[in-house]
Design a protein around this motif. Structure first.
Motif, PDB file in Angstrom:
ATOM      1  N   UNK A 545       0.833  -1.208   0.000  1.00 20.25           N
ATOM      2  CA  UNK A 545       0.000   0.000   0.000  1.00 20.25           C
ATOM      3  C   UNK A 545       0.867   1.257   0.000  1.00 20.25           C
ATOM      4  N   UNK A 546       2.008   1.171   0.692  1.00 22.62           N
ATOM      5  CA  UNK A 546       2.892   2.347   0.779  1.00 22.62           C
ATOM      6  C   UNK A 546       3.557   2.661  -0.548  1.00 22.62           C
ATOM      7  N   UNK A 547       3.568   1.693  -1.462  1.00 28.56           N
ATOM      8  CA  UNK A 547       4.194   1.902  -2.771  1.00 28.56           C
ATOM      9  C   UNK A 547       3.309   2.725  -3.702  1.00 28.56           C
ATOM     10  N   UNK A 548       2.020   2.782  -3.370  1.00 28.58           N
ATOM     11  CA  UNK A 548       1.063   3.489  -4.229  1.00 28.58           C
ATOM     12  C   UNK A 548       1.149   4.988  -3.943  1.00 28.58           C
ATOM     13  N   UNK A 549       1.373   5.790  -4.971  1.00 27.71           N
ATOM     14  CA  UNK A 549       1.493   7.239  -4.810  1.00 27.71           C
ATOM     15  C   UNK A 549       0.141   7.860  -4.513  1.00 27.71           C
ATOM     16  N   UNK A 550       0.144   8.874  -3.662  1.00 28.54           N
ATOM     17  CA  UNK A 550      -1.096   9.611  -3.395  1.00 28.54           C
ATOM     18  C   UNK A 550      -1.420  10.543  -4.558  1.00 28.54           C
ATOM     19  N   UNK A 551      -0.377  10.937  -5.312  1.00 21.42           N
ATOM     20  CA  UNK A 551      -0.570  11.779  -6.491  1.00 21.42           C
ATOM     21  C   UNK A 551       0.120  11.168  -7.695  1.00 21.42           C
ATOM     22  N   UNK A 552      -0.411  11.473  -8.880  1.00 25.98           N
ATOM     23  CA  UNK A 552       0.153  10.964 -10.133  1.00 25.98           C
ATOM     24  C   UNK A 552       0.467  12.154 -11.029  1.00 25.98           C
ATOM     25  N   UNK A 553       1.616  12.089 -11.704  1.00 32.17           N
ATOM     26  CA  UNK A 553       2.004  13.173 -12.604  1.00 32.17           C
ATOM     27  C   UNK A 553       1.428  12.921 -13.996  1.00 32.17           C
ATOM     28  N   UNK A 554       0.610  13.856 -14.480  1.00 32.04           N
ATOM     29  CA  UNK A 554       0.031  13.758 -15.823  1.00 32.04           C
ATOM     30  C   UNK A 554       0.730  14.757 -16.755  1.00 32.04           C
ATOM     31  N   UNK A 555       0.948  14.331 -17.996  1.00 29.07           N
ATOM     32  CA  UNK A 555       1.395  15.235 -19.047  1.00 29.07           C
ATOM     33  C   UNK A 555       0.141  15.838 -19.680  1.00 29.07           C
ATOM     34  N   UNK A 556       0.081  17.178 -19.754  1.00 24.70           N
ATOM     35  CA  UNK A 556      -1.083  17.850 -20.359  1.00 24.70           C
ATOM     36  C   UNK A 556      -0.678  18.384 -21.724  1.00 24.70           C
ATOM     37  N   UNK A 557      -1.416  17.958 -22.750  1.00 19.89           N
ATOM     38  CA  UNK A 557      -1.158  18.410 -24.109  1.00 19.89           C
ATOM     39  C   UNK A 557      -2.341  19.237 -24.617  1.00 19.89           C
ATOM     40  N   UNK A 558      -2.042  20.220 -25.450  1.00 24.11           N
ATOM     41  CA  UNK A 558      -3.080  20.968 -26.168  1.00 24.11           C
ATOM     42  C   UNK A 558      -2.822  20.751 -27.651  1.00 24.11           C
ATOM     43  N   UNK A 559      -3.793  20.144 -28.320  1.00 30.27           N
ATOM     44  CA  UNK A 559      -3.662  19.772 -29.734  1.00 30.27           C
ATOM     45  C   UNK A 559      -2.370  18.958 -29.983  1.00 30.27           C
ATOM     46  N   UNK A 560      -2.073  18.034 -29.045  1.00 31.74           N
ATOM     47  CA  UNK A 560      -0.959  17.104 -29.230  1.00 31.74           C
ATOM     48  C   UNK A 560       0.394  17.617 -28.814  1.00 31.74           C
ATOM     49  N   UNK A 561       0.503  18.901 -28.407  1.00 37.48           N
ATOM     50  CA  UNK A 561       1.781  19.471 -27.980  1.00 37.48           C
ATOM     51  C   UNK A 561       1.815  19.580 -26.456  1.00 37.48           C
ATOM     52  N   UNK A 562       2.905  19.090 -25.854  1.00 34.48           N
ATOM     53  CA  UNK A 562       3.015  19.111 -24.393  1.00 34.48           C
ATOM     54  C   UNK A 562       3.168  20.545 -23.905  1.00 34.48           C
ATOM     55  N   UNK A 563       2.275  20.926 -22.957  1.00 37.28           N
ATOM     56  CA  UNK A 563       2.296  22.297 -22.432  1.00 37.28           C
ATOM     57  C   UNK A 563       2.527  22.345 -20.925  1.00 37.28           C
ATOM     58  N   UNK A 564       2.353  21.171 -20.235  1.00 36.70           N
ATOM     59  CA  UNK A 564       2.347  21.236 -18.772  1.00 36.70           C
ATOM     60  C   UNK A 564       2.481  19.837 -18.190  1.00 36.70           C
ATOM     61  N   UNK A 565       3.065  19.767 -16.978  1.00 29.43           N
ATOM     62  CA  UNK A 565       3.032  18.533 -16.186  1.00 29.43           C
ATOM     63  C   UNK A 565       2.240  18.842 -14.921  1.00 29.43           C
ATOM     64  N   UNK A 566       1.208  18.052 -14.664  1.00 32.53           N
ATOM     65  CA  UNK A 566       0.237  18.367 -13.629  1.00 32.53           C
ATOM     66  C   UNK A 566       0.159  17.226 -12.623  1.00 32.53           C
ATOM     67  N   UNK A 567       0.288  17.528 -11.321  1.00 32.76           N
ATOM     68  CA  UNK A 567       0.122  16.527 -10.271  1.00 32.76           C
ATOM     69  C   UNK A 567      -1.354  16.438  -9.914  1.00 32.76           C
ATOM     70  N   UNK A 568      -1.892  15.201  -9.963  1.00 35.17           N
ATOM     71  CA  UNK A 568      -3.318  14.967  -9.745  1.00 35.17           C
ATOM     72  C   UNK A 568      -3.467  13.867  -8.699  1.00 35.17           C
ATOM     73  N   UNK A 569      -4.458  13.992  -7.846  1.00 35.11           N
ATOM     74  CA  UNK A 569      -4.727  12.952  -6.849  1.00 35.11           C
ATOM     75  C   UNK A 569      -4.927  11.605  -7.511  1.00 35.11           C
ATOM     76  N   UNK A 570      -4.384  10.544  -6.885  1.00 36.44           N
ATOM     77  CA  UNK A 570      -4.421   9.207  -7.488  1.00 36.44           C
ATOM     78  C   UNK A 570      -5.849   8.706  -7.693  1.00 36.44           C
ATOM     79  N   UNK A 571      -6.793   9.208  -6.868  1.00 36.80           N
ATOM     80  CA  UNK A 571      -8.171   8.713  -6.955  1.00 36.80           C
ATOM     81  C   UNK A 571      -9.075   9.607  -7.817  1.00 36.80           C
ATOM     82  N   UNK A 572      -8.516  10.628  -8.428  1.00 38.15           N
ATOM     83  CA  UNK A 572      -9.337  11.583  -9.191  1.00 38.15           C
ATOM     84  C   UNK A 572      -9.972  10.908 -10.411  1.00 38.15           C
ATOM     85  N   UNK A 573     -11.222  11.330 -10.719  1.00 41.18           N
ATOM     86  CA  UNK A 573     -11.923  10.799 -11.887  1.00 41.18           C
ATOM     87  C   UNK A 573     -11.469  11.547 -13.136  1.00 41.18           C
ATOM     88  N   UNK A 574     -11.840  11.012 -14.298  1.00 45.90           N
ATOM     89  CA  UNK A 574     -11.477  11.668 -15.561  1.00 45.90           C
ATOM     90  C   UNK A 574     -12.043  13.087 -15.624  1.00 45.90           C
TER      91      UNK A 574
END
Length: 611
Positions: A545-574
């Protein structure tokens, strides 16, 4: 490597008649390599390629072959004898070295090819050994590189009899042609695939009484006895009556060497044990008559073959090992040794163990479950360490300067266990710094550092600690020792950045380090307040359980180009991930007020906003 060393091959024994030689000495005919057939002397060769028989352009006998003296023409006698003397002064390794200059002498005699009746000159050359095969070969220079080089040296014919696909028959040959393809200039077999021709030519030789399918081995018998004192005495006696050679009774085992003040060579040709008269002269276990013990001893590999079995029950004075203990402990889980052991100690051990298994004395057919060949450590110049190069690293000097723990740790940190890698005195300093940093984390002015405190282990640090436990545990099992050490270095760096280093985390790091650097780990364990030795402490276990991150890093793209890296809660919905991305000012800037047409969410990895 062992299969190649043993060298089992399937081929044909082929008989070649001697041309214009009507008789040979009777004692030579008794040799299985020579026979008289229809009043004609013949000699035997062994080949794995009967399909190349039409391409034989010369024969070679070893200089020691019994036929050499019988067939050599009088005008060639002096040259042949001189060559035999030269060959006798070379070792087998020198004689068979592929890169050496090709040498040989023509005997003046010829053989007859059993398939086409063609006359073939007979040479002697030292690359053919009397102890391997029949001590004679047929040479096919078009399809064997060694024969090709010999033929070029002595201007002998090179006849292509197997044509690979796409081969140009008009080209000038600069090396032997691969011997697989269609038969060429091969009588009734011309045009036939070479693999098929092997079978049919073997059948013809057998039908004509000129050959027989046979199995041959590179491995040859090896003398087991040694004429020296140091070695296991052979437990047999030579009865002076009618019993002959008699083994000792089991109750008289193990037979031990006698104490001897002088075990140097006798100077008489007898082994040193001959001097121990009281030990040598004994009674026959069979008839109680006078007998003498065997004076030779076993070679050093006799005892070293089965040492692992004696380790199981080292103090047993009734048997070599207890069968119940053998069944519990065998097989050996891991064997670490250099690749050169493959055809030496490993081969002997496996052979010995197979014999014991066949006799029902051990419970496993193989002695070792897993083999790791450790890589060579080179000198700092990248060359193999040797006194002549002056690049030898003296372990005593390294230990004096850095200590045994740093020395051990660096050897494991240098790279993968199996890899060949150069030593570096500069790089060992990095490992030394790691150990000193750990010491300073725990110890301050000879007492426990006040930075180490009994605070809860939580958050990102807890996750890193449990990831480190998992990685080090897995890496030790897989012998990835260098990456295990890297993981511990990362954990230490993180602990140094903490205002308060949780004692639980520090203790786990010390426990993980213990197999790698046992001395400093044991000392630190005591400094951390433990009265019982570190070796009694259990190995750390990680919490899934301790191996599971509380947050996950997402790559955010706009029209296919990477613009941002965003930390999101591991349990967040789409929908929640989409909302967080759309609210971010960087995303709004690149959307430039354009309407959102589509949102693609790749779980735990990526959000792509299409505008």
């Amino acid at each position: 490597m062992q299969r190649n060393w043993i060298g089992r091959s399937e081929g044909v024994d082929v008989w070649f008649a001697l041309d214009n030689i009507n008789a040979v000495s009777a004692d030579i005919v008794d040799d299985e390599r020579v026979r008289i057939q229809n009043g004609q002397p013949q000699f035997k060769i062994y080949t794995t390629r009967p399909d190349t028989l039409f391409g034989v352009t010369y024969m070679v006998l070893s200089p020691e072959h019994p036929l050499v003296a019988e067939i050599t023409a009088s005008d060639r006698l002096d040259a042949v004898k001189k060559y035999q003397q030269q060959a006798s002064r070379k070792s087998e390794m020198e004689r068979t070295e592929l890169a050496k200059e090709k040498t040989g002498v023509f005997t003046g005699a010829n053989a007859i090819n059993p398939l086409n009746g063609k006359k073939i000159p007979i040479w002697i050359a030292d690359y053919v050994l009397a102890s391997y095969g029949t001590g004679a070969i047929m040479a096919v220079p078009a399809h064997d590189q060694r024969d090709f080089e010999f033929a070029q040296t002595f201007d002998l014919p090179i006849d292509v009899v197997i044509v690979p696909e796409g081969f140009d028959m008009n080209q000038t040959l600069h090396e032997a042609v691969p011997a697989a393809g269609l038969m060429h200039h091969s009588g009734d077999f011309t045009g036939m695939p070479s693999d098929e021709a092997k079978i049919k030519i073997t059948a013809k030789l057998e039908a004509d009484g000129m050959g027989q399918g046979a199995v041959n081995y590179k491995l040859r018998d090896w003398l087991f006895s040694r004429q020296r004192y140091w070695g296991e005495p052979i437990p047999v006696v030579h009865c002076q009556g009618e019993c002959g050679i008699v083994p000792l009774n089991e109750s008289d085992l193990p037979l031990q060497l006698p104490d001897m003040p002088d075990f140097k060579p006798t100077g008489t040709g007898e082994p040193p044990l001959a001097k121990a008269k009281d030990w040598v002269n004994t009674q026959c276990p069979n008839c109680d008559g006078p007998a003498q013990r065997e004076l030779n001893t076993m070679p050093q590999w006799a005892g070293s073959c089965w040492y692992y079995l004696r380790y199981i029950d080292a103090h047993n004075d009734q048997a070599a090992w207890d069968p119940a203990k053998e069944k519990y402990w065998m097989s050996v889980d891991l064997y670490v040794g250099g690749a050169e052991h493959a055809v030496l100690h490993l081969l002997y051990s496996r052979f010995w163990h197979h014999v014991l298994f066949d006799l029902g004395l051990v419970s496993t057919p193989e002695p070792f479950k897993k083999l790791i060949n450790q890589g060579l450590i080179l000198g700092e110049d990248g060359e193999k360490m040797s006194k002549s190069r002056g690049n030898v690293v003296n372990p005593d000097d390294v230990i004096r300067q850095y200590g045994a723990d740093a020395f051990r740790l660096y050897e494991m940190f240098m790279g993968p266990l199996e890899a060949v890698k150069p030593w570096s005195m500069n790089n060992i300093e990095g490992v030394d710094r790691f150990l000193n940093k750990l010491w300073r984390l725990v110890v301050k002015e000879d007492t426990l550092n006040d930075k180490v405190q009994s605070v809860p282990l939580e958050g990102d640090l807890k996750q890193l600690v449990h990831k480190t436990i998992k990685q080090v545990t897995d890496d030790v099992e897989a012998l990835r020792l260098n990456t295990a050490i890297s993981a511990m270095m990362i954990l230490l760096n993180n602990l140094q950045t903490q205002d308060k280093a949780p004692q639980e985390a520090v203790e786990i790091l010390v426990l993980l380090l213990a197999p790698f650097a046992p001395h400093i780990a044991e000392e630190l364990w005591e400094r951390l307040g433990h009265t019982e030795g570190l070796s009694h402490a259990p190995w750390p276990r990680y919490d899934e359980k301790a191996l599971v991150s509380s947050e996950i890093q997402f790559v955010v793209q706009v029209n296919g180009k990477t613009r941002l890296q965003l930390m999101v809660g591991a349990q967040a919905s789409d929908e929640e991930i989409k909302a967080l991305a759309l609210e971010h000012e960087t995303v709004q800037k690149h959307m430039a007020g354009k309407p959102l047409r589509k949102c693609i969410v790749v779980p735990k990895r990526l959000i792509n906003l299409v505008v």
